[in-house]
Design a protein around this motif. Sequence first.
Motif, mmCIF file in Angstrom:
data_model
loop_
_atom_site.group_PDB
_atom_site.id
_atom_site.type_symbol
_atom_site.label_atom_id
_atom_site.label_comp_id
_atom_site.label_asym_id
_atom_site.label_seq_id
_atom_site.Cartn_x
_atom_site.Cartn_y
_atom_site.Cartn_z
ATOM 1 N N HIS A 462 40.679 43.612 16.240
ATOM 2 C CA HIS A 462 41.008 42.273 16.747
ATOM 3 C C HIS A 462 42.441 41.912 16.403
ATOM 4 O O HIS A 462 43.178 41.332 17.225
ATOM 5 N N GLU A 467 46.053 38.948 22.711
ATOM 6 C CA GLU A 467 45.075 38.031 23.291
ATOM 7 C C GLU A 467 44.704 38.515 24.696
ATOM 8 O O GLU A 467 45.574 38.799 25.517
ATOM 9 N N GLY A 468 43.404 38.637 24.960
ATOM 10 C CA GLY A 468 42.947 39.139 26.244
ATOM 11 C C GLY A 468 42.906 40.651 26.345
ATOM 12 O O GLY A 468 42.540 41.191 27.389
ATOM 13 N N ARG A 485 35.020 36.594 18.173
ATOM 14 C CA ARG A 485 36.338 37.206 18.364
ATOM 15 C C ARG A 485 36.402 38.112 19.584
ATOM 16 O O ARG A 485 37.469 38.543 19.991
ATOM 17 N N GLU A 487 34.421 38.805 23.605
ATOM 18 C CA GLU A 487 33.407 38.475 24.605
ATOM 19 C C GLU A 487 33.066 39.743 25.385
ATOM 20 O O GLU A 487 33.942 40.564 25.667
ATOM 21 N N ARG A 497 36.374 41.921 25.519
ATOM 22 C CA ARG A 497 37.717 41.331 25.615
ATOM 23 C C ARG A 497 37.982 40.501 24.358
ATOM 24 O O ARG A 497 37.116 39.751 23.897
ATOM 25 N N ARG A 498 39.189 40.641 23.827
ATOM 26 C CA ARG A 498 39.550 39.889 22.626
ATOM 27 C C ARG A 498 39.726 38.414 22.944
ATOM 28 O O ARG A 498 40.398 38.045 23.911
ATOM 29 N N ILE A 499 39.133 37.548 22.126
ATOM 30 C CA ILE A 499 39.287 36.105 22.253
ATOM 31 C C ILE A 499 39.539 35.539 20.865
ATOM 32 O O ILE A 499 39.422 36.228 19.855
#
Length: 559
Positions: A462, A467-468, A485, A487, A497-499
């Motif tokens: 992460h 981002e994204g 962290r 989705e 996908r990183r959030i």
Amino acid sequence: MPKGSAKTQQSTKGTSAGPRRRAAPDWRSTLGEDHTFPVVGIGASAGGLDAFKKLFSAMPADSGMAFVLIPHLDPTHESLMVELLAKQTVMPVSEARDGVRVERNHVYVIPPNADLTIEHRVLHVAPPPPRRGLQTAIDVFLRSLATDQQARAIAIILSGTGSHGTLGIQDIKAAGGRVMAETPESAEHDQMPRNAIATGVVDDVLSPEQMPQALVRYVAQLSAPAPDFAPEELSQILLLVRTTTKRDFRGYRRNMLVRRVKRRMGLCHVDRIAGYVDYLRTHPDELKVLGKDLSIGVTAFFREPDAFQVLERVVIPELIRRTGRAGDGERPLRVWVPGCATGEEAYSVAMLFLEQFAIAKQSVNLQIFATDIDDESLEIARAGLYPEGIAADVSAERLHRFFVKTTDHRYQVSKSLREALTFAPQNLIGDAPFSKLDLISCRNVLIYLEPDVQAKIIALFHFALLEGGYLVLGPAESIGQATDRFEPISKKWRVYRRIGAGRRDLVEIPILAAAPRGHVPPRGERPRPAAAFAELLHRALLADFAPAAVLINRRYETL
């Protein structure tokens, strides 16, 4: 590892009624019911019939194993293999039929013009799909055997031309099974044995006459009650491996480590753990082989194709659209493939990116970092030379576009594909990660690690992703508790996908602190007190505002 340790067992020719029956080994009762005995898959092509005869002339009739033979047969002619081999053994020899359950002390021969697989010890015969090049059924069966039998799978590669079987034996080894190859000197055609040996996964290189004795001894060891490992005994073995090979297996699943150490004990014919520790201290080559066995993983081009379809259809087009919106001259797309082994997965990802850049009519702007702890595997990856059997996993179009056929039955990656990747040694749990990444593809690596180490690596990923950015794991892996962290993009194929905001407080680099070799903390040593709030604030400020730095000595060595 010791080679050729088994003594040649003389063939016992019988009367016209056939070879004389040998006495039953005393380990048969320990094998249990029929679902526990080993299954041996044997591949051969040119010169294979003579090798089969020599092997089964020396094989005890009640070895406690089942044998499945995959010779390269002429698809247009009826095979006489069954009749010819029946004269070499009193074991029943029959042509494999669909739906037949394998039995111990039986020999099964693949029929002509067919593919053969095994599932739940039941053989399945099917018409072969359209072949490309010199692809045969040997890899098809060995791969299914690895999946079905795991540690009780045994593969043997005998005389033949080409590189048939090299993909299958790697799956056998990764599943914890045993792999043998005929000595090139005894083979009528040595290309298949030599290519098998070149993979580095062959446990024994023996003549066909020597193989039965080695197999019988291995089965006896496999069936014997397994010794129990005390925690300090396993730690002692791992310390020896770390000291000699620089490979640190702390944080790996204990059951996996114990299972693979016991396998090496069986191959070295050592019954006691203390005896194996002594053996390691006096045999440095065994330490190297053990280190490689503990870190081995399954890899192939486009393994689990549906997962790569998610990348091809969803993830990569989106990443390329972002670069298009950002305009020319912007930073390249950055991809990290940790645990890349011999490079097949990394090259598979690169092929998808190059195809999608072409579809989007954009110039390629891509950096792929592929890393592993095994220097020998990285050398194979850098060379980009693979056996012709990869045609089973790579489409004809991709073979034509991204590979060059060499004169020694292999494919080599093209210059355009090779230039998209940088291969480098890196320990996922000990070294700093790459940063500002758009995609991390870490498939079938976390399954070998303890849950707490997995969680720390997910936090590291992460931190390393933009981002994204996207994370791809293996089908048996997950993000665990990190649902705030990441989705899911595809729950089935573990694409995320990183959030969320970056969490530096969750990142530990290295994940496992280096321990001084041979150092044992004094008993009763008091734990270090928790950091004060001022120290925590100081660390946070340094992490956010201080430039990256490395402490070196006068010789420019990193401290």
